[in-house]
Design an enzyme around this catalytic site. Structure first.
Site, PDB file in Angstrom:
ATOM      1  N   HIS A 196      79.164  67.656  89.501  1.00 18.05           N
ATOM      2  CA  HIS A 196      79.221  69.065  89.870  1.00 18.05           C
ATOM      3  C   HIS A 196      80.326  69.369  90.867  1.00 18.05           C
ATOM      4  O   HIS A 196      80.819  70.501  90.903  1.00 18.05           O
ATOM      5  CB  HIS A 196      77.875  69.520  90.443  1.00 18.05           C
ATOM      6  CG  HIS A 196      76.861  69.830  89.391  1.00 18.05           C
ATOM      7  ND1 HIS A 196      76.081  68.860  88.803  1.00 18.05           N
ATOM      8  CD2 HIS A 196      76.499  71.001  88.815  1.00 18.05           C
ATOM      9  CE1 HIS A 196      75.285  69.424  87.905  1.00 18.05           C
ATOM     10  NE2 HIS A 196      75.518  70.716  87.897  1.00 18.05           N
ATOM     11  N   GLY A 197      80.707  68.430  91.696  1.00 16.30           N
ATOM     12  CA  GLY A 197      81.761  68.744  92.641  1.00 16.30           C
ATOM     13  C   GLY A 197      82.087  67.591  93.568  1.00 16.30           C
ATOM     14  O   GLY A 197      81.261  66.707  93.814  1.00 16.30           O
TER      15      GLY A 197
END
Length: 486
Positions: free
Chosen positions: A326-327
């Site tokens: 996700h990041g």
């Protein structure tokens, strides 16, 4: 190009007209049009990064052909690792280079050593995590002999870059989507009409709910130290509504748009906020990523087989990688770790697969026990999503720590009150939205209304009312979808 933009409102009908009225008699022409439209759609944001999609496409297409010609296990494995290295190498450089560099320097400094360095000004290509996993699924399935490699470069290129789901999913498998590019597509009025309904429902989620929730969420999270515990709880709840309406709204628009062109994408959300435990929630939220990680990572690691240590290891691996996907921030890793901790008691007690059916099957309302379980599961997720939304781990812990105070029992108050919708009106809309989702929880989307039960005129009035409400309470400015950053 944003789905909720004027640009897309012009782009979509233009491509639709060319597709069905100009290229409708030639399958190759339709696929070529989809490919050109997809590259135009992505290039509208930044044409320079089209080269990354092209590289992934050509590498995986070539690897697929190579796997069809080579039977030697060593050669086949070398080809597979070529695909993995190229795809994950591009993803790692553009998304994680600075993150790993900065953490390496910080770790080295911990022992009293200083290293001079400079971070690169790297722009994160929109959707790179999505199309990388989609393209990788092809080579892995071909390597496993679950799918025959294609020799049609145009069809494969269109599969990798298919514009409705290119930048935020669903992450499609080659086994489902690629064969649809081989078959002649005939316009189906019923399918197109259903697609338009799903697009409308997705736009309503994004514009009416997600964007209006975002105005309050931004205020609360940007200045959380000034608010009471009850207001912080409200902020976490509103962010939960925002991210669901935003991301599932994108998926609805993507699936509905695909149906306009004769394609069927897999469902990506199955009313996850009606889940009775975290395991059920994980099966219903971002289904395409969850099943990708399950099939290509969790099961090869051993899944839920083996010793207790192996089970715990595999669960943490799947959730930590999901967080990192996700990041490039420790907040996402903590978010994933917290979900792993939620999941472990269910796995250890063999209760992770007890809620496989729809909640309150055949009933109007859930039982009291189900209602409590749904509420607890939602609050668990809302707590974890504080890490997802916060800029840093310290901010997340400070936010959560402030929740556990006596002001938890005060009345929430938000200032300045500059939002398009009043808080009371927004809460009313949220209640109506989830009531509709509850009633329609068995359907692929909430506007899948049975024609026999509801007269045509009433259905048209429902659609018109939704359009009116979206236009009436649309916040100023176009907000990108949250998952564009991944």
């Amino acid at each position: 190009m944003l789905f909720n933009s004027v640009d897309f409102a012009i782009f979509l009908p233009s491509v639709f007209f060319l597709y069905w009225f100009i290229a409708n008699r030639n399958l190759k022409a339709q696929n070529l049009l989809i490919l050109v439209a997809s590259y135009f759609f992505y290039g509208w944001w930044d044409w320079r990064f089209l080269s990354l999609i092209a590289i992934s496409t050509l590498v995986d297409f070539s690897v697929g052909l190579g796997l069809s010609y080579h039977q030697s296990p060593r050669a086949r494995k070398a080809l597979l690792w070529t695909s993995i290295a190229v795809n994950l190498g591009l993803l790692g450089f553009f998304k994680y280079y600075n993150f790993f560099l900065e953490n390496f320097i910080a770790g080295y400094s911990f022992f009293g050593k200083e290293i001079s360095h400079s971070s690169l000004n790297i722009i994160l290509p929109v959707g790179i995590s999505f199309y990388t996993f989609q393209s990788l699924s092809y080579t892995i399935d071909v390597y496993r002999r679950k799918f025959e490699p294609t020799k049609n470069l145009i069809a494969f290129s269109a599969f990798v870059s298919f514009f409705p789901q290119l930048v935020a999913g669903p992450i499609e498998r080659a086994t489902n989507l690629l064969p649809q590019f081989y078959n002649k597509r005939v316009f189906d009025h019923a399918k197109a009409a259903d697609g338009m309904k799903q697009i409308l429902w997705g736009l309503m989620k994004k514009i009416l709910l997600a964007d209006n929730c975002a105005e309050y969420v931004d205020i609360i999270f940007s200045n959380y130290s000034a608010y009471s515990a009850s207001t912080l709880v409200l902020g976490a709840v509103l962010f939960s509504v925002q991210i669901y309406a935003d991301f599932s709204g994108y998926s609805d628009i993507a699936i509905g748009t695909s149906r306009l062109f004769g394609f069927n994408l897999k469902r990506n959300f199955a009313v996850p906020y009606f889940s009775r435990d975290i395991a059920e929630y994980c099966r219903r939220w971002h289904i395409s990523l969850a099943t990708w990680l399950r099939d290509y990572l969790y099961i090869p690691l051993g899944g839920s087989r083996g010793t207790l240590f192996n089970k715990i290891r595999n669960i943490f691996a799947i959730f930590l990688i999901s967080g990192l996907w996700h990041g490039a921030n420790w907040t996402f890793i903590c978010w994933g770790a917290l979900y792993a901790l939620y999941y472990l008691p269910l796995l250890i007690s063999n209760k992770n697969r007890i809620n496989l059916d729809n909640v309150a099957e055949g009933k109007l309302l859930p039982s009291f026990r189900d209602f409590i379980n749904i509420g607890v599961t939602f609050l668990q997720g809302a707590l974890a999503r504080v890490f997802f939304r916060s800029k840093s781990v310290s901010d997340a812990f400070s936010y959560i720590g402030k929740i556990f105070s006596l002001s938890l029992f005060s009345i929430p108050s938000i200032y300045p009150a500059i939002a398009q919708l009043s808080l009371n009106t927004l809460c009313l809309f949220i209640f109506v939205f989830y009531s509709i989702e509850w009633i329609q929880r068995y359907k692929n989307h909430a506007l899948k209304i049975e024609m026999i039960k509801i007269p045509r005129m009433v259905r048209l009035e429902i659609y018109s009312f939704i359009i009116f409400m979206v236009g009436m309470y649309m916040p100023t400015g176009e907000r990108p979808f949250i998952y564009f950053q991944f």
